[in-house]
Scaffold this active site. Structure first.
Site, PDB file in Angstrom:
ATOM      1  N   VAL A  12      -1.796   8.440  -1.327  1.00 47.65           N
ATOM      2  CA  VAL A  12      -2.071   7.261  -1.978  1.00 47.65           C
ATOM      3  C   VAL A  12      -2.861   6.154  -0.887  1.00 47.65           C
ATOM      4  CG1 VAL A  12      -1.377   5.242  -3.337  1.00 47.65           C
ATOM      5  CG2 VAL A  12      -0.405   7.398  -3.828  1.00 47.65           C
ATOM      6  N   GLU A 123       0.452  -0.467 -11.944  1.00 46.33           N
ATOM      7  CA  GLU A 123      -0.228   0.426 -12.966  1.00 46.33           C
ATOM      8  C   GLU A 123      -0.478   1.851 -12.460  1.00 46.33           C
ATOM      9  OE1 GLU A 123      -2.329  -0.247 -16.003  1.00 46.33           O
ATOM     10  OE2 GLU A 123      -2.075   1.816 -15.819  1.00 46.33           O
ATOM     11  N   ILE A 130      -5.389   6.034 -15.011  1.00 47.48           N
ATOM     12  CA  ILE A 130      -5.528   5.431 -16.497  1.00 47.48           C
ATOM     13  C   ILE A 130      -4.939   4.353 -16.600  1.00 47.48           C
ATOM     14  CG2 ILE A 130      -5.057   6.314 -18.843  1.00 47.48           C
ATOM     15  CD1 ILE A 130      -4.278   8.821 -17.939  1.00 47.48           C
ATOM     16  N   GLU A 184       4.630  15.767  -5.934  1.00 43.12           N
ATOM     17  CA  GLU A 184       5.566  15.108  -5.228  1.00 43.12           C
ATOM     18  C   GLU A 184       5.963  15.661  -3.666  1.00 43.12           C
ATOM     19  OE1 GLU A 184       6.671  11.935  -6.357  1.00 43.12           O
ATOM     20  OE2 GLU A 184       4.685  12.464  -7.350  1.00 43.12           O
ATOM     21  N   LYS A 199       8.323   7.927 -15.850  1.00 39.80           N
ATOM     22  CA  LYS A 199       7.149   7.549 -16.528  1.00 39.80           C
ATOM     23  C   LYS A 199       7.309   7.041 -17.785  1.00 39.80           C
ATOM     24  CE  LYS A 199       3.999   9.608 -13.017  1.00 39.80           C
ATOM     25  NZ  LYS A 199       3.090  10.767 -12.625  1.00 39.80           N
TER      26      LYS A 199
HETATM   27  N1  HSE Z   1       3.258  14.042  -8.883  1.00 42.01           N
HETATM   28  C1  HSE Z   1       2.574  13.149  -9.657  1.00 42.01           C
HETATM   29  C2  HSE Z   1       1.863  13.992 -10.596  1.00 42.01           C
HETATM   30  C3  HSE Z   1       1.720  12.222  -9.060  1.00 42.01           C
HETATM   31  O1  HSE Z   1       1.680  15.216 -10.542  1.00 42.01           O
HETATM   32  O2  HSE Z   1       1.630  13.387 -11.727  1.00 42.01           O
HETATM   33  C4  HSE Z   1       1.050  11.130  -9.636  1.00 42.01           C
HETATM   34  O3  HSE Z   1       2.059  10.077 -10.099  1.00 42.01           O
END
Ligand code: HSE
Length: 396
Positions: A12, A123, A130, A184, A199
């Site tokens: 990122v 976000e 998205i 991750e 999420k």
């Molecule tokens: N490991 C997460 C995924 C990264 O594959 O969606 C993005 O949040």
């Protein structure tokens, strides 16, 4: 000139540096300011042409009065939580892509931002590129959201797609997802549904207004998805997707879970493959709606981060109020909420018909597969007591 500090230089962080550089003119037009990455907090050096920005102590950033925005791209909660909290307390707005941090500490951090009249923006923490957080926060003010169901993890959607369409093994597909920068640091967070759970908690926090801790949410990943079931469901236009789901029950409680679900071929959740994420909402006035796009990867995630930076630069004080604290009594016991299930048993079809009068039998061969009527999980388990069960998958 607006100076920002970046914490972390992984997938990122490097994407954010690139997007800020490549879009300098556009960002200037939008904000009237040059946006400069002044410092990048790293643990070791990288071979890049902006090495002079690397620093090794967070305190330098904290004490740097020129820095007004901190971008956290370290991931995890320690030291990210400590850094983010100190930055906010020092009056610096924070932008993060860290879903674990927001899902766990979002309530506290948003309140600090509110008290300081600055912003805590995230976000990129849900759905990668998205704008689903902006969508549910900004664009549904005339609606009540009845439910949200989302493919919120790019890695597992990528793995399922490769296993199903290209018959790759789980390990090969996971390795590719890691190489593409989707997974991750510990990919079990993806595979075991933990990332999706964080999420869907964040989306539910926003939509339903109370903080929901991931550890209180039933969470199941993709390790037990059987290719046999995928093939049977294909025959009737179904697919298995790892979903985060949140909805209001009839008695106004929140039902929330992360688990593989069967989706049918009339919607975006069925169509979203590969690293793509999708979230489908049922609302009262707008009806059914969806968000769709790349859910992971360097530039897609950086795109959402940089949009948040622009909002922070243009903001006159706190933009988004915090949600309320937890109310665990408002969360339903998932086993008491009726839903449909796909069930695969080794028993004969007539035994299924006797026990589940209104079930739709979709496959009779070496096993029997059927879709139940709406039933609670507790009741389903009772009915299946005398069956040899191969698999159970919830149906959206
Ligand atoms: N490991 C997460 C995924 C990264 O594959 O969606 C993005 O949040």
């Amino acid at each position: 000139m607006v100076k920002i500090a970046l914490l972390g230089h992984g997938v990122v962080g490097t994407g954010v540096v690139k997007v800020i550089k490549n879009k300098a003119d556009q960002l200037f037009e939008l904000t009237g300011e040059q946006i400069e990455v002044k410092s990048v907090l790293v643990r070791h050096d990288y071979d890049v042409d902006y090495k002079e920005k690397f620093i090794y102590s967070f305190d330098e950033i904290l004490n740097d009065e020129e820095i007004s925005i901190v971008v956290e791209a370290i991931g995890g909660t320690e030291p990210a939580y400590r850094y983010v909290k100190s930055a906010l307390l020092a009056g610096k707005s924070v932008v993060t892509s860290n879903k674990e941090l927001v899902a766990k500490h979002g309530f506290e951090l948003m309140n600090i931002a509110d008290e300081k009249n600055i912003n805590f923006m995230f976000e990129a923490a849900v759905g990668g590129a998205i704008p689903v957080i902006h969508g549910v926060r900004n664009c549904l003010k005339a609606n009540k959201v009845h439910s949200i169901a989302g493919i919120l993890n790019g890695t597992t959607n990528y793995i399922l797609t490769k296993m199903i369409d290209e018959k790759q093994s789980f390990d090969v597909a996971l390795k590719a997802a890691q190489e593409l920068g989707y997974a991750e640091a510990d990919p079990s967070a993806d595979v075991d549904g933990i990332d999706t759970c964080r999420k869907i908690c964040i989306l539910a926090d926003i939509i339903y207004g109370n903080h929901i801790l991931p550890e209180n949410v039933y969470t199941e990943g993709i390790r037990n998805v059987r290719i046999e079931d995928v093939d049977i469901l294909k025959l009737v236009g179904g697919a298995i997707k790892l979903l985060g789901v949140a909805k209001r029950t009839e008695d106004n409680k929140l039902f929330i879970m992360t688990a593989p679900h069967v989706v049918f071929n009339q919607g975006i959740l069925y169509a979203a493959n590969d690293v793509f994420n999708a979230a489908q909402l049922e609302t009262d006035n707008a009806g059914l709606m969806a968000f769709y796009g790349r859910g992971a990867g360097s530039l897609p995630t950086a795109s959402a981060v940089v949009n948040d930076i622009v909002e922070c630069v243009c903001a006159d004080g706190t933009i988004y109020p915090a949600w309320e604290d937890e109310k665990p009594e408002n969360v339903a016991d998932y086993k008491d909420v009726p839903m449909q299930f796909y069930v695969n048993v080794s028993d004969k079809a007539d035994k299924v018909e006797n026990a589940f009068e209104t079930a739709e039998i979709i496959y009779i061969k070496e096993s029997t597969a059927f879709i139940t009527e709406k039933i609670t999980e507790n009741r389903l388990n009772e009915k299946l007591k005398d069956f040899t069960v191969n698999s159970i998958v919830r149906v959206l």
